[in-house]
Motif scaffolding. Structure first.
Motif, PDB file in Angstrom:
ATOM      1  N   TYR A  28     -42.776 -48.165  17.941  1.00 21.05           N
ATOM      2  CA  TYR A  28     -41.801 -48.218  19.224  1.00 21.05           C
ATOM      3  C   TYR A  28     -42.704 -47.916  20.509  1.00 21.05           C
ATOM      4  O   TYR A  28     -42.385 -47.800  21.386  1.00 21.05           O
ATOM      5  CB  TYR A  28     -40.741 -46.902  19.308  1.00 21.05           C
ATOM      6  CG  TYR A  28     -39.795 -47.039  18.394  1.00 21.05           C
ATOM      7  CD1 TYR A  28     -39.356 -48.124  17.856  1.00 21.05           C
ATOM      8  CD2 TYR A  28     -38.850 -45.887  17.990  1.00 21.05           C
ATOM      9  CE1 TYR A  28     -38.256 -48.339  16.818  1.00 21.05           C
ATOM     10  CE2 TYR A  28     -37.759 -45.882  17.045  1.00 21.05           C
ATOM     11  CZ  TYR A  28     -37.658 -46.984  16.350  1.00 21.05           C
ATOM     12  OH  TYR A  28     -36.381 -47.221  15.836  1.00 21.05           O
ATOM     13  N   GLN A  31     -42.579 -50.502  23.330  1.00 14.80           N
ATOM     14  CA  GLN A  31     -41.346 -50.427  24.156  1.00 14.80           C
ATOM     15  C   GLN A  31     -41.382 -49.140  24.931  1.00 14.80           C
ATOM     16  O   GLN A  31     -40.689 -49.105  26.287  1.00 14.80           O
ATOM     17  CB  GLN A  31     -40.148 -50.338  23.174  1.00 14.80           C
ATOM     18  CG  GLN A  31     -38.788 -50.381  23.995  1.00 14.80           C
ATOM     19  CD  GLN A  31     -38.097 -49.220  23.908  1.00 14.80           C
ATOM     20  OE1 GLN A  31     -38.475 -48.212  23.259  1.00 14.80           O
ATOM     21  NE2 GLN A  31     -36.624 -49.341  24.115  1.00 14.80           N
ATOM     22  N   ARG A  32     -41.858 -47.979  24.576  1.00 12.85           N
ATOM     23  CA  ARG A  32     -41.860 -47.053  25.412  1.00 12.85           C
ATOM     24  C   ARG A  32     -42.780 -46.973  26.628  1.00 12.85           C
ATOM     25  O   ARG A  32     -42.527 -46.616  27.682  1.00 12.85           O
ATOM     26  CB  ARG A  32     -42.234 -45.736  24.391  1.00 12.85           C
ATOM     27  CG  ARG A  32     -41.434 -45.303  23.379  1.00 12.85           C
ATOM     28  CD  ARG A  32     -40.061 -45.041  23.767  1.00 12.85           C
ATOM     29  NE  ARG A  32     -39.428 -44.225  22.605  1.00 12.85           N
ATOM     30  CZ  ARG A  32     -38.573 -44.716  21.710  1.00 12.85           C
ATOM     31  NH1 ARG A  32     -38.282 -45.933  21.626  1.00 12.85           N
ATOM     32  NH2 ARG A  32     -38.002 -43.947  20.687  1.00 12.85           N
ATOM     33  N   ASP A 522     -31.623 -46.128  14.759  1.00 17.01           N
ATOM     34  CA  ASP A 522     -31.844 -44.671  14.907  1.00 17.01           C
ATOM     35  C   ASP A 522     -30.655 -44.057  14.905  1.00 17.01           C
ATOM     36  O   ASP A 522     -29.484 -44.423  14.922  1.00 17.01           O
ATOM     37  CB  ASP A 522     -32.344 -44.570  16.508  1.00 17.01           C
ATOM     38  CG  ASP A 522     -33.762 -44.938  16.762  1.00 17.01           C
ATOM     39  OD1 ASP A 522     -34.395 -45.465  15.598  1.00 17.01           O
ATOM     40  OD2 ASP A 522     -34.180 -44.953  18.004  1.00 17.01           O
ATOM     41  N   PRO A 557     -35.773 -41.935  13.392  1.00 19.94           N
ATOM     42  CA  PRO A 557     -35.948 -43.424  13.786  1.00 19.94           C
ATOM     43  C   PRO A 557     -35.654 -44.316  12.630  1.00 19.94           C
ATOM     44  O   PRO A 557     -35.909 -44.272  11.464  1.00 19.94           O
ATOM     45  CB  PRO A 557     -37.454 -43.416  14.103  1.00 19.94           C
ATOM     46  CG  PRO A 557     -37.969 -41.990  14.155  1.00 19.94           C
ATOM     47  CD  PRO A 557     -36.880 -41.407  13.024  1.00 19.94           C
ATOM     48  N   CYS A 559     -36.975 -47.417  12.400  1.00 20.74           N
ATOM     49  CA  CYS A 559     -37.860 -47.952  11.839  1.00 20.74           C
ATOM     50  C   CYS A 559     -38.347 -47.353  10.454  1.00 20.74           C
ATOM     51  O   CYS A 559     -39.342 -48.128  10.026  1.00 20.74           O
ATOM     52  CB  CYS A 559     -38.957 -48.090  12.995  1.00 20.74           C
ATOM     53  SG  CYS A 559     -39.506 -46.570  13.456  1.00 20.74           S
TER      54      CYS A 559
END
Length: 756
Positions: A28, A31-32, A522, A557, A559
């Protein structure tokens, strides 16, 4: 230093998000970063956690969640600059402030001082960091524009030599071209400020911006101005209310700073999660942090936009010099997972590891154990009547058993060290099971040993004769917090083999189960029916759970989930009421279930001051900043009371951000042993504004009385010992209108407790 910065960047104001790569799943990261860029921010400010990167001496880890270079390169690829903060101390509500626990194996070590061993280890760590990213500084064409020297050292001590040594290490490892800076609070930054470094200030939302920079402008009128930590929210502690801060206050401060050309880093723009056992603890006293580091930030723990995010984006758009903000990246849609039950359990007491033998009590660190639980076992002398068991000191949550029967708990948060054990025959087995929570991450108490740090005694009063037995000859069982420990703990049995005890709980131990996911995304795993412990999913350490709240769910998460079957382990040291869970679409972060009141006044209790004589009567001046009063002569006492008679603004609320008591040499007394005995009013219904906030080492938190309750207001502190006292220091709230500022007041000092 302008020669160190390319000229095209001279006139650029920096708006920086702060978030920590180990607190965010690596898939992530990109993206963050883009979520921060879409706000209109142009750089990322990040800590480097030493203990995460060097879990054992000379064994460095820069892979997976610890891939610092990859994170910095991602920032560069997204056209974001980087401010690097490699410590060695970082605070960040992280275990031991980022320092590795194994430093405590040298019991006489002096942390954050010019201790030869400490400096040797710091140098190795700084060199390892430099080997990863020193070629990525702006001087080398990379994104790193500045590197921080230490962190808020003024809140720890005054030692320019030590700070200089850390600076020199960074110069040696990063080169002379890198721009170095140091941060502190406006009240203490001059104590350790080095002339060749840039100085920045740290403060929170609502602060009087001009007052925060007034001293810096006075001593360095041409200095660039930057708030290197502008606190957007706050962190949560077990057994306290979920912390929030108004969006309007955050926006007003940012808008004001940018309008005045002041750069800022928003702490936190995105909080993240204290995976596994990485959550720290606050001090004085012991206030362990929860797993979630949501921080009431603009980007939530799970990467969702909040109302703060959109307000901030709108504000930053005004300062983009005509540039258009990038699009907000797509968000991850959370899923629900149907309720599932665990299928098997390995009871702790029938699956203990091989013990070590020791005549004396030793700490976890002395057994080369950094995290988890530890069981101390010995035999008791004959006790013909109940006796007092004293543990000096249990760090952090102790449970006491005699011949396998649970007797009670000792919670370090509440200062509990002793309980009564029943009469027993000679040779009865005493077990003390201790769970270590996060090491203190702020102040001098970061030297925080785990397990039992002193000794254990049994005190018997027999027909007027007092007998104290110092218990010896221990069997010690080390239960390290690792996935391998829990999977190999011993034999698992079907849960239906066991029936709940008299308290409705299943046995302490490791619970195992599986749950199915059709399409991973998530979610928030619900642990409302569980006791206290740690959770692993598919081998990932998800964090700590504790029934007292306020946090009841763990962020999971997507992922790290698999399509189909997923394994979950819970090590519960209290035992669940029901061994089940489910995945929710929203977290439960504000569900407090505690028996101990958050206030320091018993029902019907009223402080009696009519027969007391104040040692000082006076008035505080209006405005922000520290104020000091000196008594006519030193007085001796253990208990001190501040009685506020009215406020400067004429309203009925009194507030204190911080306070100190001065000894007869004019020095501040240590506040580590302080306890609030009484506060007539504490605003804890919505926020954590209890009396202990007057000495929590945080200038942005404060004790506040409840609106509508008239003056006078009083707070009584037990200093922990008798002292010769000659003065008092008071810090009001930091907002420009100074709400709750006290005007007229009286101070009382006594050797004996006050009457109620």
């Amino acid at each position: 230093h302008y020669p160190r910065i390319p000229k095209p960047y001279w006139d650029q104001t920096c708006a920086l998000p702060i978030f920590h790569y180990p607190r965010i799943p690596k898939p992530y990261w990109d993206q963050r970063i883009n979520m921060c860029k879409a706000l209109g921010m142009n750089a990322v400010c990040l800590y480097v956690f030493w203990n995460s990167h060097e879990p054992k001496p000379d064994q460095f880890d820069f892979t997976g969640q610890n891939d610092l270079r990859e994170f910095v390169k991602l920032c560069e690829q997204n056209d974001m600059k980087v401010i690097l903060r490699p410590g060695p101390y970082v605070c960040a509500e992280w275990e031991m402030g980022g320092l590795p626990w194994w430093l405590l194996k040298k019991k006489d070590i002096r942390l954050r001082e010019s201790d030869p061993y400490f400096l040797e280890r710091v140098d190795k760590f700084q060199k390892a960091i430099a080997n990863q990213v020193s070629d990525l500084t702006i001087a080398n064409g990379g994104p790193i524009i500045m590197v921080q020297v230490e962190n808020e050292y003024g809140s720890y001590g005054i030692d320019k030599q030590y700070v200089s040594e850390i600076r020199d290490m960074l110069r040696k490892n990063f080169g002379n071209e890198v721009t170095l800076f140091q941060c502190d609070w406006s009240s203490n930054f001059l104590n350790n400020g080095l002339n060749d470094l840039i100085w920045t200030m740290n403060f929170g939302t609502g602060a009087n911006i001009d007052q925060q920079f007034a001293k810096l402008k006075e001593v360095r009128p041409n200095s660039p101005l930057m708030c290197s930590e502008f606190w957007s929210g706050w962190f949560d502690k077990w057994g306290a209310n979920h912390e929030t801060r108004p969006a309007a206050d955050m926006i007003a401060g940012i808008d004001e700073m940018l309008s005045k050309g002041i750069s800022f880093s928003l702490y936190m723009t995105h909080g993240g999660t204290n995976w596994g056992h990485w959550a720290g603890a606050n001090s004085p006293g012991f206030a362990p942090d929860v797993t979630s580091y949501d921080y009431d930030a603009p980007i939530s723990e799970s990467g969702q936009t909040t109302p703060k995010y959109w307000e901030l984006r709108k504000t930053l758009a005004k300062y983009m010099d005509g540039k258009k903000q990038t699009d907000v990246p797509s968000l991850i849609k959370p899923i629900a997972i149907p309720s599932f039950t665990f299928t098997e359990v390995a009871p702790l007491f029938s699956n203990l590891p091989e013990p070590k033998s020791d005549a004396e009590i030793r700490t976890m660190e002395e057994y080369d154990q950094g995290f988890g639980s530890i069981l101390y076992r010995t035999t008791l002398p004959e006790l013909k009547q109940p006796a007092l068991l004293t543990v000096n000191d249990p760090h952090d949550y102790a449970q006491v058993f005699v011949d396998g029967k649970f007797i009670g708990k000792l919670d370090r948060r509440n200062g509990e060290k002793a309980l009564t054990i029943p009469a027993c025959k000679k040779g009865a087995t005493l077990d003390i099971l201790i769970e270590a929570m996060g090491r203190i991450n702020f102040g001098r108490a970061i030297k925080d040993f785990k397990g039992i740090t002193g000794n254990v005694t049994v005190t018997v009063d027999n027909e007027g004769h007092r007998f104290v037995c110092d218990l010896k000859n221990w069997k010690v069982y080390n239960i390290e917090d690792t996935y391998d420990t829990y999977t190999s703990i011993g034999e698992f049995y079907p849960i239906e083999t066991f029936t709940p005890d008299e308290n409705g709980r299943l046995p302490r131990g490791v619970y195992r189960g599986t749950f199915n996911v059709k399409k991973p995304s998530d979610t928030f795993l619900n642990f409302e029916t569980w006791g206290k412990g740690l959770v692993y999913v598919n081998g990932h350490p998800m964090g700590r759970i504790w029934e007292i709240g306020p946090q009841q769910t763990l962020y999971m998460p997507g992922c790290w989930l698999k399509k189909g079957e997923n394994e979950i382990l819970v090590f519960d040291i209290i035992g669940p009421k029901e061994a089940k869970s489910e995945g929710l679409r929203e977290p439960l972060l504000d569900q407090l279930l505690v028996q101990k009141p958050l206030t320091h006044r018993e029902e019907g209790q009223n402080l009696v001051l009519s027969s007391e004589t104040p040692v000082y009567t006076g008035s505080f001046a209006p405005g922000n900043g520290w104020q000091e009063v000196k008594f006519d002569k030193p007085v001796t006492g253990r208990y001190i009371c501040l009685e506020a008679l009215n406020s400067i603004n004429g309203k009925d609320v009194a507030a204190i951000a911080e306070m100190y008591v001065l000894d007869d040499k004019g020095e501040r007394l240590s506040r580590e042993p302080w306890i609030v005995n009484y506060a007539d009013s504490e605003d804890v219904a919505r926020m954590n504004r209890s009396g202990d906030k007057t000495f929590d080492l945080q200038e942005s938190t404060y004790w506040s009385t409840v609106p509508g309750i008239p003056f006078p207001h009083a707070i009584v502190i037990d200093l922990g010992a008798t002292h010769s006292i000659e003065g008092f220091q008071y810090l009001p709230r930091m907002e420009s209108d100074v709400p709750g500022a006290i005007k007229d007041f009286k101070i009382y000092v006594k050797n004996t407790p006050f009457k109620y």
